[in-house]
Design a protein around this motif. Sequence first.
Motif, PDB file in Angstrom:
ATOM      1  N   ASP A   1      -9.484   3.890 -10.528  1.00 17.92           N
ATOM      2  CA  ASP A   1      -9.591   2.459 -10.800  1.00 17.92           C
ATOM      3  C   ASP A   1      -9.276   1.619  -9.565  1.00 17.92           C
ATOM      4  N   LEU A   2      -9.813   2.065  -8.417  1.00 15.42           N
ATOM      5  CA  LEU A   2      -9.608   1.364  -7.153  1.00 15.42           C
ATOM      6  C   LEU A   2     -10.950   1.142  -6.470  1.00 15.42           C
ATOM      7  N   ASP A   3     -11.031   0.069  -5.682  1.00 13.19           N
ATOM      8  CA  ASP A   3     -12.160  -0.043  -4.764  1.00 13.19           C
ATOM      9  C   ASP A   3     -11.643   0.326  -3.383  1.00 13.19           C
ATOM     10  N   SER A   4     -12.528   0.404  -2.405  1.00 10.04           N
ATOM     11  CA  SER A   4     -12.098   0.887  -1.092  1.00 10.04           C
ATOM     12  C   SER A   4     -11.091  -0.054  -0.430  1.00 10.04           C
ATOM     13  N   GLY A   5     -11.222  -1.351  -0.644  1.00 11.06           N
ATOM     14  CA  GLY A   5     -10.268  -2.298  -0.071  1.00 11.06           C
ATOM     15  C   GLY A   5      -8.876  -2.152  -0.669  1.00 11.06           C
ATOM     16  N   GLU A   6      -8.822  -1.968  -1.966  1.00 10.75           N
ATOM     17  CA  GLU A   6      -7.527  -1.770  -2.629  1.00 10.75           C
ATOM     18  C   GLU A   6      -6.901  -0.454  -2.181  1.00 10.75           C
ATOM     19  N   ALA A   7      -7.725   0.584  -2.081  1.00 11.53           N
ATOM     20  CA  ALA A   7      -7.223   1.879  -1.621  1.00 11.53           C
ATOM     21  C   ALA A   7      -6.676   1.767  -0.204  1.00 11.53           C
ATOM     22  N   ASP A   8      -7.341   0.998   0.654  1.00 12.09           N
ATOM     23  CA  ASP A   8      -6.837   0.798   2.018  1.00 12.09           C
ATOM     24  C   ASP A   8      -5.418   0.244   2.004  1.00 12.09           C
ATOM     25  N   VAL A   9      -5.169  -0.741   1.140  1.00 13.34           N
ATOM     26  CA  VAL A   9      -3.830  -1.331   1.054  1.00 13.34           C
ATOM     27  C   VAL A   9      -2.832  -0.285   0.583  1.00 13.34           C
ATOM     28  N   LEU A  10      -3.164   0.422  -0.510  1.00  8.15           N
ATOM     29  CA  LEU A  10      -2.234   1.431  -1.047  1.00  8.15           C
ATOM     30  C   LEU A  10      -1.974   2.542  -0.032  1.00  8.15           C
ATOM     31  N   PHE A  11      -3.025   3.029   0.623  1.00  4.64           N
ATOM     32  CA  PHE A  11      -2.860   4.115   1.587  1.00  4.64           C
ATOM     33  C   PHE A  11      -2.040   3.656   2.790  1.00  4.64           C
ATOM     34  N   THR A  12      -2.242   2.410   3.212  1.00  2.51           N
ATOM     35  CA  THR A  12      -1.474   1.876   4.339  1.00  2.51           C
ATOM     36  C   THR A  12       0.006   1.798   3.985  1.00  2.51           C
ATOM     37  N   LEU A  13       0.306   1.320   2.792  1.00  6.87           N
ATOM     38  CA  LEU A  13       1.703   1.251   2.350  1.00  6.87           C
ATOM     39  C   LEU A  13       2.297   2.654   2.217  1.00  6.87           C
ATOM     40  N   LEU A  14       1.531   3.590   1.672  1.00  2.00           N
ATOM     41  CA  LEU A  14       2.034   4.950   1.477  1.00  2.00           C
ATOM     42  C   LEU A  14       2.323   5.633   2.811  1.00  2.00           C
ATOM     43  N   ARG A  15       1.412   5.507   3.759  1.00  2.00           N
ATOM     44  CA  ARG A  15       1.615   6.185   5.045  1.00  2.00           C
ATOM     45  C   ARG A  15       2.707   5.527   5.884  1.00  2.00           C
ATOM     46  N   SER A  16       3.134   4.321   5.491  1.00  2.00           N
ATOM     47  CA  SER A  16       4.236   3.664   6.209  1.00  2.00           C
ATOM     48  C   SER A  16       5.569   4.344   5.910  1.00  2.00           C
ATOM     49  N   GLY A  17       5.606   5.182   4.878  1.00  2.00           N
ATOM     50  CA  GLY A  17       6.823   5.916   4.536  1.00  2.00           C
ATOM     51  C   GLY A  17       7.803   5.064   3.756  1.00  2.00           C
TER      52      GLY A  17
ATOM     53  N   GLU B   1       6.282   2.637  -8.319  1.00  2.00           N
ATOM     54  CA  GLU B   1       6.239   4.083  -8.599  1.00  2.00           C
ATOM     55  C   GLU B   1       4.812   4.507  -8.971  1.00  2.00           C
ATOM     56  N   GLU B   2       4.172   3.710  -9.829  1.00  2.09           N
ATOM     57  CA  GLU B   2       2.784   4.001 -10.222  1.00  2.09           C
ATOM     58  C   GLU B   2       1.849   3.874  -9.026  1.00  2.09           C
ATOM     59  N   GLY B   3       2.081   2.910  -8.159  1.00  8.06           N
ATOM     60  CA  GLY B   3       1.265   2.758  -6.961  1.00  8.06           C
ATOM     61  C   GLY B   3       1.384   3.961  -6.049  1.00  8.06           C
TER      62      GLY B   3
ATOM     63  N   ILE C   1       1.629  -2.639  -6.898  1.00  4.63           N
ATOM     64  CA  ILE C   1       2.497  -3.184  -5.841  1.00  4.63           C
ATOM     65  C   ILE C   1       3.365  -4.275  -6.448  1.00  4.63           C
ATOM     66  N   ARG C   2       4.389  -4.647  -5.718  1.00  6.87           N
ATOM     67  CA  ARG C   2       5.204  -5.809  -6.092  1.00  6.87           C
ATOM     68  C   ARG C   2       5.644  -6.504  -4.814  1.00  6.87           C
ATOM     69  N   ARG C   3       5.960  -7.777  -4.936  1.00  4.88           N
ATOM     70  CA  ARG C   3       6.513  -8.559  -3.831  1.00  4.88           C
ATOM     71  C   ARG C   3       8.025  -8.513  -3.980  1.00  4.88           C
ATOM     72  N   VAL C   4       8.719  -8.278  -2.885  1.00  6.71           N
ATOM     73  CA  VAL C   4      10.182  -8.188  -2.926  1.00  6.71           C
ATOM     74  C   VAL C   4      10.778  -9.186  -1.945  1.00  6.71           C
ATOM     75  N   GLU C   5      11.992  -9.622  -2.227  1.00  5.26           N
ATOM     76  CA  GLU C   5      12.692 -10.539  -1.332  1.00  5.26           C
ATOM     77  C   GLU C   5      12.964  -9.831  -0.007  1.00  5.26           C
ATOM     78  N   ALA C   6      12.716 -10.552   1.067  1.00  2.00           N
ATOM     79  CA  ALA C   6      13.005 -10.020   2.397  1.00  2.00           C
ATOM     80  C   ALA C   6      14.443 -10.347   2.752  1.00  2.00           C
ATOM     81  N   GLU C   7      15.162  -9.358   3.201  1.00  3.78           N
ATOM     82  CA  GLU C   7      16.548  -9.581   3.602  1.00  3.78           C
ATOM     83  C   GLU C   7      16.598 -10.534   4.780  1.00  3.78           C
TER      84      GLU C   7
END
Length: 179
Positions: free
Chosen positions: A61-77, A129-131, A111-117
């Motif tokens: 249930d992803l398009d290539s643009g959405e997958a790019d975002v998820l993969f970028t976040l995942l590979r960031s560790g 977790e699902e992402g 994804i979710r937006r979180v407060e930046a310290e």
Amino acid sequence: MSRQTADDGLPSARDGIDERQAQWRAELPDVDTRGMAILGRARWITLAARPPIEAVLKAYDLDSGEADVLFTLLRSGPPYRLRPTELFRSLMISSGGLTDRLNRLAKAGLIRRVEAEGDGRSLPVELTEEGRRRAREAFREDMAVEAAMLRGLTEEEQVQLAALLRKLTLTIPTADRRD
């Protein structure tokens, strides 16, 4: 019976690019068409590879643009979190395009937006977790599909081709090269 080989030493099987080069040699014999031999094939490969890769992403249930975002976040560790400007630079898209993707992914609970310290101006983007689960599964399946596409080349040929393509990528000047 021996197999005929082309000028490059490979079996003489011909593709559409060979036919186009032959036509151009007849029409404009003074024009060097080696660029077509490489870039034309690269374009054909890209176009042929897209449908099976997009089918994998669609199954998640992803398009290539959405997958790019998820993969970028995942590979960031861990913690799988980046500021929107970091995502923007990595993906090389417009800020509006990124906002649309982030809104769709947040609505899907990936994804979710979180407060930046210490920084109230920017809300980092973090995989849920699902992402993380969906990104891992989709990426694994995507890589399996891409590996299957490369089965016509030996491991050594794959390494050589990757090295040559890297070299070519680094020599073609472009303002929007993705690293």
